[in-house]
Design a protein around this motif. Structure first.
Motif, PDB file in Angstrom:
ATOM      1  N   LEU A 231     -10.880 -12.173  -6.574  1.00  0.00           N
ATOM      2  CA  LEU A 231     -10.306 -10.841  -6.669  1.00  0.00           C
ATOM      3  C   LEU A 231      -8.992 -10.806  -5.900  1.00  0.00           C
ATOM      4  CD1 LEU A 231     -13.502  -8.705  -5.963  1.00  0.00           C
ATOM      5  CD2 LEU A 231     -12.362  -8.944  -8.166  1.00  0.00           C
ATOM      6  N   ARG A 232      -7.953 -10.260  -6.528  1.00  0.00           N
ATOM      7  CA  ARG A 232      -6.694 -10.017  -5.842  1.00  0.00           C
ATOM      8  C   ARG A 232      -6.608  -8.527  -5.558  1.00  0.00           C
ATOM      9  NH1 ARG A 232      -3.121 -12.114  -9.094  1.00  0.00           N
ATOM     10  NH2 ARG A 232      -2.565 -13.941  -7.857  1.00  0.00           N
ATOM     11  N   ILE A 233      -6.405  -8.181  -4.289  1.00  0.00           N
ATOM     12  CA  ILE A 233      -6.338  -6.776  -3.894  1.00  0.00           C
ATOM     13  C   ILE A 233      -5.015  -6.516  -3.190  1.00  0.00           C
ATOM     14  CG2 ILE A 233      -7.395  -4.938  -2.542  1.00  0.00           C
ATOM     15  CD1 ILE A 233     -10.055  -6.305  -2.865  1.00  0.00           C
ATOM     16  N   GLU A 234      -4.268  -5.571  -3.698  1.00  0.00           N
ATOM     17  CA  GLU A 234      -3.035  -5.127  -3.062  1.00  0.00           C
ATOM     18  C   GLU A 234      -3.282  -3.747  -2.460  1.00  0.00           C
ATOM     19  OE1 GLU A 234       0.347  -5.181  -5.571  1.00  0.00           O
ATOM     20  OE2 GLU A 234       0.391  -7.370  -5.773  1.00  0.00           O
ATOM     21  N   ARG A 235      -3.016  -3.629  -1.169  1.00  0.00           N
ATOM     22  CA  ARG A 235      -3.235  -2.354  -0.473  1.00  0.00           C
ATOM     23  C   ARG A 235      -1.929  -1.899   0.160  1.00  0.00           C
ATOM     24  NH1 ARG A 235      -7.432  -1.670   4.533  1.00  0.00           N
ATOM     25  NH2 ARG A 235      -8.982  -1.713   2.855  1.00  0.00           N
ATOM     26  N   THR A 236      -1.558  -0.657  -0.119  1.00  0.00           N
ATOM     27  CA  THR A 236      -0.431  -0.019   0.540  1.00  0.00           C
ATOM     28  C   THR A 236      -0.984   1.149   1.337  1.00  0.00           C
ATOM     29  OG1 THR A 236       0.998  -0.617  -1.326  1.00  0.00           O
ATOM     30  CG2 THR A 236       1.848   0.994   0.237  1.00  0.00           C
ATOM     31  N   SER A 237      -0.779   1.124   2.663  1.00  0.00           N
ATOM     32  CA  SER A 237      -1.361   2.121   3.550  1.00  0.00           C
ATOM     33  C   SER A 237      -0.286   3.037   4.118  1.00  0.00           C
ATOM     34  CB  SER A 237      -2.105   1.442   4.708  1.00  0.00           C
ATOM     35  OG  SER A 237      -3.096   0.563   4.205  1.00  0.00           O
ATOM     36  N   TYR A 238      -0.697   4.279   4.401  1.00  0.00           N
ATOM     37  CA  TYR A 238       0.266   5.307   4.797  1.00  0.00           C
ATOM     38  C   TYR A 238      -0.183   6.030   6.068  1.00  0.00           C
ATOM     39  CZ  TYR A 238       1.693   4.645  -0.065  1.00  0.00           C
ATOM     40  OH  TYR A 238       2.089   4.102  -1.254  1.00  0.00           O
ATOM     41  N   LEU A 239       0.813   6.502   6.823  1.00  0.00           N
ATOM     42  CA  LEU A 239       0.561   7.346   7.980  1.00  0.00           C
ATOM     43  C   LEU A 239       0.368   8.797   7.528  1.00  0.00           C
ATOM     44  CD1 LEU A 239       3.306   5.923  10.373  1.00  0.00           C
ATOM     45  CD2 LEU A 239       0.860   5.371  10.365  1.00  0.00           C
ATOM     46  N   ALA A 240      -0.036   9.637   8.466  1.00  0.00           N
ATOM     47  CA  ALA A 240      -0.272  11.041   8.132  1.00  0.00           C
ATOM     48  C   ALA A 240       1.004  11.734   7.659  1.00  0.00           C
ATOM     49  CB  ALA A 240      -0.856  11.760   9.345  1.00  0.00           C
ATOM     50  N   ASP A 241       2.169  11.271   8.144  1.00  0.00           N
ATOM     51  CA  ASP A 241       3.430  11.904   7.732  1.00  0.00           C
ATOM     52  C   ASP A 241       3.983  11.339   6.431  1.00  0.00           C
ATOM     53  OD1 ASP A 241       4.369   9.416   8.462  1.00  0.00           O
ATOM     54  OD2 ASP A 241       5.547  10.112  10.182  1.00  0.00           O
ATOM     55  N   GLY A 242       3.217  10.443   5.791  1.00  0.00           N
ATOM     56  CA  GLY A 242       3.623   9.907   4.497  1.00  0.00           C
ATOM     57  C   GLY A 242       4.351   8.582   4.548  1.00  0.00           C
ATOM     58  N   ARG A 243       4.722   8.117   5.742  1.00  0.00           N
ATOM     59  CA  ARG A 243       5.421   6.841   5.846  1.00  0.00           C
ATOM     60  C   ARG A 243       4.488   5.680   5.502  1.00  0.00           C
ATOM     61  NH1 ARG A 243       7.808   6.240  11.614  1.00  0.00           N
ATOM     62  NH2 ARG A 243       5.993   7.570  12.124  1.00  0.00           N
ATOM     63  N   THR A 244       5.049   4.670   4.859  1.00  0.00           N
ATOM     64  CA  THR A 244       4.285   3.463   4.569  1.00  0.00           C
ATOM     65  C   THR A 244       4.182   2.618   5.827  1.00  0.00           C
ATOM     66  OG1 THR A 244       5.164   3.451   2.324  1.00  0.00           O
ATOM     67  CG2 THR A 244       4.101   1.445   3.085  1.00  0.00           C
ATOM     68  N   VAL A 245       2.965   2.179   6.151  1.00  0.00           N
ATOM     69  CA  VAL A 245       2.774   1.415   7.375  1.00  0.00           C
ATOM     70  C   VAL A 245       2.415  -0.041   7.104  1.00  0.00           C
ATOM     71  CG1 VAL A 245       0.338   2.081   7.586  1.00  0.00           C
ATOM     72  CG2 VAL A 245       1.581   1.376   9.613  1.00  0.00           C
ATOM     73  N   GLU A 246       1.764  -0.300   5.961  1.00  0.00           N
ATOM     74  CA  GLU A 246       1.237  -1.661   5.734  1.00  0.00           C
ATOM     75  C   GLU A 246       1.222  -1.983   4.244  1.00  0.00           C
ATOM     76  OE1 GLU A 246      -3.259  -3.668   5.757  1.00  0.00           O
ATOM     77  OE2 GLU A 246      -2.904  -1.505   5.821  1.00  0.00           O
ATOM     78  N   PHE A 247       1.576  -3.220   3.934  1.00  0.00           N
ATOM     79  CA  PHE A 247       1.444  -3.744   2.576  1.00  0.00           C
ATOM     80  C   PHE A 247       0.694  -5.061   2.679  1.00  0.00           C
ATOM     81  CE2 PHE A 247       3.435  -6.393  -0.908  1.00  0.00           C
ATOM     82  CZ  PHE A 247       2.713  -5.814  -1.935  1.00  0.00           C
ATOM     83  N   THR A 248      -0.522  -5.093   2.134  1.00  0.00           N
ATOM     84  CA  THR A 248      -1.382  -6.272   2.262  1.00  0.00           C
ATOM     85  C   THR A 248      -1.770  -6.796   0.896  1.00  0.00           C
ATOM     86  OG1 THR A 248      -2.280  -5.592   4.408  1.00  0.00           O
ATOM     87  CG2 THR A 248      -3.586  -7.136   3.130  1.00  0.00           C
ATOM     88  N   GLN A 249      -1.630  -8.102   0.722  1.00  0.00           N
ATOM     89  CA  GLN A 249      -2.071  -8.795  -0.481  1.00  0.00           C
ATOM     90  C   GLN A 249      -3.194  -9.751  -0.070  1.00  0.00           C
ATOM     91  OE1 GLN A 249       2.047 -10.190  -1.295  1.00  0.00           O
ATOM     92  NE2 GLN A 249       1.762  -9.295  -3.316  1.00  0.00           N
ATOM     93  N   SER A 250      -4.364  -9.551  -0.639  1.00  0.00           N
ATOM     94  CA  SER A 250      -5.537 -10.324  -0.245  1.00  0.00           C
ATOM     95  C   SER A 250      -6.161 -11.009  -1.457  1.00  0.00           C
ATOM     96  CB  SER A 250      -6.590  -9.421   0.417  1.00  0.00           C
ATOM     97  OG  SER A 250      -6.064  -8.774   1.554  1.00  0.00           O
ATOM     98  N   ILE A 251      -6.748 -12.175  -1.198  1.00  0.00           N
ATOM     99  CA  ILE A 251      -7.510 -12.902  -2.203  1.00  0.00           C
ATOM    100  C   ILE A 251      -8.947 -13.010  -1.679  1.00  0.00           C
ATOM    101  CG2 ILE A 251      -7.793 -15.056  -3.487  1.00  0.00           C
ATOM    102  CD1 ILE A 251      -5.254 -13.614  -4.224  1.00  0.00           C
ATOM    103  N   TYR A 252      -9.894 -12.485  -2.439  1.00  0.00           N
ATOM    104  CA  TYR A 252     -11.303 -12.497  -2.047  1.00  0.00           C
ATOM    105  C   TYR A 252     -12.109 -13.438  -2.938  1.00  0.00           C
ATOM    106  CZ  TYR A 252     -10.736  -8.301   0.860  1.00  0.00           C
ATOM    107  OH  TYR A 252     -10.353  -7.413   1.829  1.00  0.00           O
ATOM    108  N   ARG A 253     -13.124 -14.049  -2.360  1.00  0.00           N
ATOM    109  CA  ARG A 253     -14.080 -14.807  -3.157  1.00  0.00           C
ATOM    110  C   ARG A 253     -14.793 -13.854  -4.113  1.00  0.00           C
ATOM    111  NH1 ARG A 253     -17.123 -19.471   0.156  1.00  0.00           N
ATOM    112  NH2 ARG A 253     -18.497 -19.228  -1.630  1.00  0.00           N
TER     113      ARG A 253
END
Length: 252
Positions: free
Chosen positions: A215-237
């Motif tokens: 599984l390829r999972i792309e996660r974009t995470s945000y702060l309460a004020d709407g700013r982007t804080v994290e961009f993670t690309q993961s590969i899962y078994r």
């Protein structure tokens, strides 16, 4: 019981039992299921199996190749064939924003990391877009192999603006724990999940055969004020995770 006694042909090889390589594949699979051939341990060399079973090495090779195709063994060039290490099945909710460390701790499992990359870099075009960076910005990258109770589970590659995480060496276990300490813990995220076949380098890290499901999972995470804080690309078994989402009937 020794492996030689287990593979003695008079105990399992039948003249009317179908192709011999299929019968041998089944016998070796039973050895894995019964714990005689333990996860991570090497299979006996082809010539040894051939001598014990009185089968040709071509037949033995076909049986092992069939086991590798099914993900029961892993063939490593120059090293031989090894019994695959099967990861524990994890049920992961898609409605909670948590870190890998938090997920494993909640299940009573010990999570560890093997670092693949950690530092400050010039951003890639994908990172500029995902993190809404200016052209002269830099990013902190942390890439690691995540394990649970010693079993490889996922490859995580996280990118954050260096303004949010100026020193990626602060992250030793949980990224979200560090972000909470410095006041940048995300409160929501968008995830995109895709089915893939694992390429050779990722499969080697995850201790599965190349081409196995992942599984390829792309996660974009945000702060309460709407700013982007994290961009993670993961590969899962693919054999380690079941993702669960609660659905409710939409009101018209």
């Amino acid at each position: 019981m020794t492996i030689a006694a287990f593979l003695a042909p008079d105990k399992w090889l039948l003249s009317d039992g179908g192709p011999r390589y299929v019968q041998l594949r089944q016998r070796l699979s039973e050895g894995v299921d019964q714990g005689l051939l333990k996860a991570g341990s090497p299979l006996p060399p082809e010539r040894e199996i051939a001598a014990i079973t009185e089968l040709s090495r071509v037949t033995v090779r076909k049986a092992i190749q069939a086991l590798a195709k099914d993900g029961i063994v892993i063939q490593k060039q120059g090293s031989g064939s090894f019994v695959a290490s099967h990861a524990p099945q994890i049920e992961q909710s898609l409605s909670r924003l948590t870190s890998f460390s938090e997920d494993m701790s909640r299940r009573g499992m010990v999570s560890t990391s093997i670092w693949l990359e950690r530092g400050v870099y010039m951003p890639s075009p994908d990172e500029v877009l995902a993190l809404a960076l200016s052209p002269d910005a830099s990013v902190s990258r942390i890439a690691r192999l995540r394990t649970a109770d010693g079993k490889p589970m996922a490859i995580e590659r996280a990118s954050l603006s260096s303004e949010i995480l100026p020193n990626p060496l602060l992250v030793e276990t949980s990224l979200y724990e560090v972000l909470e300490q410095i006041g940048f813990r995300p409160v929501r995220a968008l995830q995109k999940i895709s089915a893939i076949n694992l390429e050779e380098d990722n499969a080697a890290l995850l201790d599965v055969a190349p081409g196995k499901a992942g599984l390829r999972i792309e996660r974009t995470s945000y702060l309460a004020d709407g700013r982007t804080v994290e961009f993670t690309q993961s590969i899962y078994r693919g054999d380690a995770y079941n993702f669960v989402a609660e659905l409710r009937l939409a009101k018209e």
